[in-house]
Design an enzyme around this catalytic site. Sequence first.
Site, PDB file in Angstrom:
ATOM      1  N   ARG A 259      33.619 -19.124 -44.154  1.00 55.73           N
ATOM      2  CA  ARG A 259      33.002 -18.490 -45.317  1.00 55.73           C
ATOM      3  C   ARG A 259      34.014 -18.505 -46.459  1.00 55.73           C
ATOM      4  O   ARG A 259      35.137 -18.029 -46.320  1.00 55.73           O
ATOM      5  CB  ARG A 259      32.526 -17.078 -44.995  1.00 55.73           C
ATOM      6  CG  ARG A 259      33.570 -16.161 -44.441  1.00 55.73           C
ATOM      7  CD  ARG A 259      33.069 -14.726 -44.353  1.00 55.73           C
ATOM      8  NE  ARG A 259      33.964 -13.906 -43.564  1.00 55.73           N
ATOM      9  CZ  ARG A 259      35.130 -13.445 -43.981  1.00 55.73           C
ATOM     10  NH1 ARG A 259      35.542 -13.711 -45.214  1.00 55.73           N
ATOM     11  NH2 ARG A 259      35.908 -12.730 -43.192  1.00 55.73           N
ATOM     12  N   HIS A 263      34.287 -11.173 -46.574  1.00 53.64           N
ATOM     13  CA  HIS A 263      33.431 -10.712 -45.479  1.00 53.64           C
ATOM     14  C   HIS A 263      32.275  -9.874 -46.025  1.00 53.64           C
ATOM     15  O   HIS A 263      31.129  -9.996 -45.594  1.00 53.64           O
ATOM     16  CB  HIS A 263      34.255  -9.883 -44.486  1.00 53.64           C
ATOM     17  CG  HIS A 263      33.441  -9.219 -43.426  1.00 53.64           C
ATOM     18  ND1 HIS A 263      32.995  -9.896 -42.308  1.00 53.64           N
ATOM     19  CD2 HIS A 263      32.967  -7.960 -43.317  1.00 53.64           C
ATOM     20  CE1 HIS A 263      32.287  -9.068 -41.560  1.00 53.64           C
ATOM     21  NE2 HIS A 263      32.258  -7.884 -42.141  1.00 53.64           N
ATOM     22  N   TYR A 272      44.650 -11.596 -45.951  1.00 51.79           N
ATOM     23  CA  TYR A 272      44.757 -12.194 -44.617  1.00 51.79           C
ATOM     24  C   TYR A 272      44.500 -13.699 -44.582  1.00 51.79           C
ATOM     25  O   TYR A 272      44.619 -14.308 -43.515  1.00 51.79           O
ATOM     26  CB  TYR A 272      43.804 -11.486 -43.639  1.00 51.79           C
ATOM     27  CG  TYR A 272      42.344 -11.503 -44.025  1.00 51.79           C
ATOM     28  CD1 TYR A 272      41.488 -12.504 -43.556  1.00 51.79           C
ATOM     29  CD2 TYR A 272      41.800 -10.524 -44.850  1.00 51.79           C
ATOM     30  CE1 TYR A 272      40.146 -12.526 -43.897  1.00 51.79           C
ATOM     31  CE2 TYR A 272      40.459 -10.534 -45.196  1.00 51.79           C
ATOM     32  CZ  TYR A 272      39.631 -11.525 -44.719  1.00 51.79           C
ATOM     33  OH  TYR A 272      38.303 -11.543 -45.075  1.00 51.79           O
TER      34      TYR A 272
END
Length: 354
Positions: A259, A263, A272
């Site tokens: 993606r 999120h 991250y």
Amino acid sequence: MSKEYEVTASEVKALTIISPEGKVVNEAEMPDLTDEQLKEIMRRMVFTRTWDERAINLGRQGRLGFYAPVSGQEASMVGSEFALDKEDFVCPGYRDMPQLVWHGLPLYQAFLYSRGHQYGGQIPEGVNVLMPQIIIGAQVLHATGIAMGFKKRGKKNVAITYTGDGGSSEGDFYEALNFAGVFKLPAIFVVQNNGYAITTPFSKQTAAHSVAHKAVAAGIRGVQVDGMDVVAVYKAVKEAADRGRNGEGPTLIEILTYRFKPHSLSDDTTKYRSKEEEGEWGHKDPIIRFGAYLESKGLWTEEDTARVKDEAKAAVAEHIKKAEATEKMTIPGLIDSMFETPTPQLAEQKAEFA
């Protein structure tokens, strides 16, 4: 005990048919799709990407509630749904709204769902979908139950369910695979492995060699697919559906995808994910990849992309307007929608608001 009795991890190879450059690299696995079908798959992917970009903006404007971005996963979502029949059943997670819409759910109801409106969950007659499941992995059990129903009724249909790599670590996931394996149910378990369970990288949330390997313990078929290649995704799901209809049992499909967006709208990927990683996956963009293939066949142009983007923008504008014009929810109305005949407790609660 000697090591000859130990079960060891073996390599798994992801199915790829079209390379990131748009070249066919696996002619033997090329599915039988007409030119019109190929163009429709591309239209749906471009539409979904544009819809996603607009939905993110709507969410930041406060016009949608919870929204999980999907850009980058269009091949996984569109390719898998395109391999189904309309009588098949889709059991999604919260990121899987595109599969529901392409399976027949009106777009404005997808927006109502995001806004927390009860009418977002009123599935139209003949649309075989459940609403997105927020509880991680619970939808996998639902698909198993529906598949059991199909088998008991002698229906030649399949139930497909979607979760992420994090969902494959839930207890519900293993229970569903085990049950489906025992009864050889017409179920397809799709794990969209986008590398992260929210912020946790795949290597930190399982010691399994791959998600596909988890099929071994359940005694079912497991495959891994290049999730940025829409043709490969279609091929894998179509094959799994045919097996299910023929009584050959369930299939676990690990789709390796990515993606591009966060999120959720409250997520910050810079904490991250590295720019290098994002750039590497960006080179594999499923829309650019498939578009290059279609252009080489004379089936798609930049003008076609622009036309579909305009179509999607107009559709989003129309359907968000319809969602916003829907009558406001009331507590008595919510109670009335729960059962055909309210339970005594609900009738008592409704009377308190009368």
